[in-house]
Design a protein around this motif. Structure first.
Motif, PDB file in Angstrom:
ATOM      1  N   PHE A  86       2.642  75.907   8.311  1.00 40.77           N
ATOM      2  CA  PHE A  86       1.978  74.673   8.719  1.00 40.77           C
ATOM      3  C   PHE A  86       2.372  73.523   7.805  1.00 40.77           C
ATOM      4  CE2 PHE A  86      -1.800  71.851   8.887  1.00 40.77           C
ATOM      5  CZ  PHE A  86      -1.669  71.464  10.214  1.00 40.77           C
ATOM      6  N   ARG A  87       2.459  73.791   6.503  1.00 39.92           N
ATOM      7  CA  ARG A  87       2.892  72.762   5.553  1.00 39.92           C
ATOM      8  C   ARG A  87       4.313  72.303   5.866  1.00 39.92           C
ATOM      9  NH1 ARG A  87       4.336  73.904  -0.606  1.00 39.92           N
ATOM     10  NH2 ARG A  87       5.847  75.086   0.544  1.00 39.92           N
ATOM     11  N   ARG A  88       5.180  73.249   6.176  1.00 40.55           N
ATOM     12  CA  ARG A  88       6.575  72.921   6.520  1.00 40.55           C
ATOM     13  C   ARG A  88       6.613  72.050   7.775  1.00 40.55           C
ATOM     14  NH1 ARG A  88       8.404  77.396   5.128  1.00 40.55           N
ATOM     15  NH2 ARG A  88       7.769  78.531   6.972  1.00 40.55           N
ATOM     16  N   TRP A  89       5.801  72.405   8.779  1.00 41.82           N
ATOM     17  CA  TRP A  89       5.741  71.617  10.022  1.00 41.82           C
ATOM     18  C   TRP A  89       5.252  70.201   9.727  1.00 41.82           C
ATOM     19  CZ3 TRP A  89       1.388  69.501  12.420  1.00 41.82           C
ATOM     20  CH2 TRP A  89       1.636  68.943  13.669  1.00 41.82           C
ATOM     21  N   GLN A  90       4.203  70.077   8.889  1.00 42.54           N
ATOM     22  CA  GLN A  90       3.697  68.745   8.541  1.00 42.54           C
ATOM     23  C   GLN A  90       4.755  67.918   7.818  1.00 42.54           C
ATOM     24  OE1 GLN A  90       0.141  69.848   6.327  1.00 42.54           O
ATOM     25  NE2 GLN A  90      -1.090  68.876   7.909  1.00 42.54           N
ATOM     26  N   ARG A  91       5.450  68.520   6.865  1.00 47.72           N
ATOM     27  CA  ARG A  91       6.507  67.811   6.139  1.00 47.72           C
ATOM     28  C   ARG A  91       7.619  67.358   7.078  1.00 47.72           C
ATOM     29  NH1 ARG A  91       7.847  71.251   0.700  1.00 47.72           N
ATOM     30  NH2 ARG A  91       6.020  70.653  -0.511  1.00 47.72           N
ATOM     31  N   ASP A  92       8.060  68.248   7.952  1.00 50.93           N
ATOM     32  CA  ASP A  92       9.139  67.918   8.887  1.00 50.93           C
ATOM     33  C   ASP A  92       8.733  66.786   9.824  1.00 50.93           C
ATOM     34  OD1 ASP A  92      10.671  69.898   7.732  1.00 50.93           O
ATOM     35  OD2 ASP A  92      10.362  71.348   9.358  1.00 50.93           O
ATOM     36  N   THR A  93       7.497  66.832  10.311  1.00 54.67           N
ATOM     37  CA  THR A  93       7.006  65.785  11.211  1.00 54.67           C
ATOM     38  C   THR A  93       6.968  64.439  10.513  1.00 54.67           C
ATOM     39  OG1 THR A  93       5.686  67.379  12.451  1.00 54.67           O
ATOM     40  CG2 THR A  93       5.061  65.069  12.648  1.00 54.67           C
ATOM     41  N   LEU A  94       6.434  64.408   9.312  1.00 50.78           N
ATOM     42  CA  LEU A  94       6.352  63.153   8.565  1.00 50.78           C
ATOM     43  C   LEU A  94       7.743  62.641   8.192  1.00 50.78           C
ATOM     44  CD1 LEU A  94       4.448  61.051   7.506  1.00 50.78           C
ATOM     45  CD2 LEU A  94       4.138  62.429   5.445  1.00 50.78           C
TER      46      LEU A  94
END
Length: 71
Positions: free
Chosen positions: A7-15
């Motif tokens: 989830f952290r990786r997804w948030q970083r990629d999105t931002l």
């Protein structure tokens, strides 16, 4: 733990996608007036959230927040 990291990786990629291609002048621009929210603010908030949740809460480390304060 794998779910949290994914989830952290997804948030970083999105931002990162939202910030890509923007200039240093555009990053602190407010997104929707009268809000004080900007993409740079989101990046800073995300750094403090990761530091707090992962480093302090899960890791038991004694660290100072980078941009904000403990809530």
């Amino acid at each position: 733990m794998e779910t949290l990291l994914a989830f952290r990786r997804w948030q970083r990629d999105t931002l990162a996608r939202k910030c890509s291609g923007l200039s240093d002048e555009q990053l602190p621009t407010r997104l929707v007036p009268p809000s004080n929210l900007s993409l740079l603010g989101l990046v800073r908030d995300m750094a403090d959230v990761e530091l707090g949740r992962i480093g302090i809460t899960l890791g038991g480390l004694e660290l100072d927040y980078l941009f904000g304060s403990e809530v």
